[in-house]
Design a protein around this motif. Structure first.
Motif: not given
Length: 128
Positions: A5, A78, A80, A109-112, A121-122, A124
């Motif tokens: 993921k 990336s 993280w 770009t994304t957080t999960s 938190t990704k 880039s």
């Protein structure tokens, strides 16, 4: 936790920064199992495919840490940023991340959620 993921590919070299006794060992193991390689520390000095940076509110200057985290990342790689969830000791606000990332040359770009205590938190890198 599904380490895939996070976007890490098998045979990738992942650098780990900010390890401490509170890090999520299950996530660390999942990343190592998925990539087939042990995580490398910041002393390696080789180009890596990605970085995981464990960060807590009182760890210092986030912008400086993000700049340092990008030093060994291959183009297009990336970072993280792993921070404690809301309500946990050391939580880092999204506003702080949103302020630090662009100054460090990174885009969010994304957080999960990744496990019971951490959020990823990704960030880039921009093409050089």
């Amino acid at each position: 936790m599904d380490a895939g993921k996070l976007g890490f590919e098998p045979d990738s070299v992942i650098q780990e920064l900010g390890w401490d006794e509170d890090t999520d060992e299950e996530l660390r193991s999942a990343i190592e199992s998925h990539t087939g390689s042990e995580l490398v520390d910041g002393d390696v000095g080789e180009v890596v495919d990605g970085v995981i940076l464990w960060w807590r509110e009182d760890d210092g200057d986030l912008t400086d840490a993000l700049v340092d985290a990008t030093q060994d990342v291959a183009e297009g790689g990336s970072v993280w940023l792993l921070t404690p969830k809301v309500g946990r000791d050391g939580h880092v606000s999204g506003a702080d991340i949103g302020e630090a990332a662009p100054i460090a040359g990174l885009s969010i770009t994304t957080t999960s959620a990744v496990g019971p205590n951490w959020v990823a938190t990704k960030l880039s890198t921009h093409k050089r």
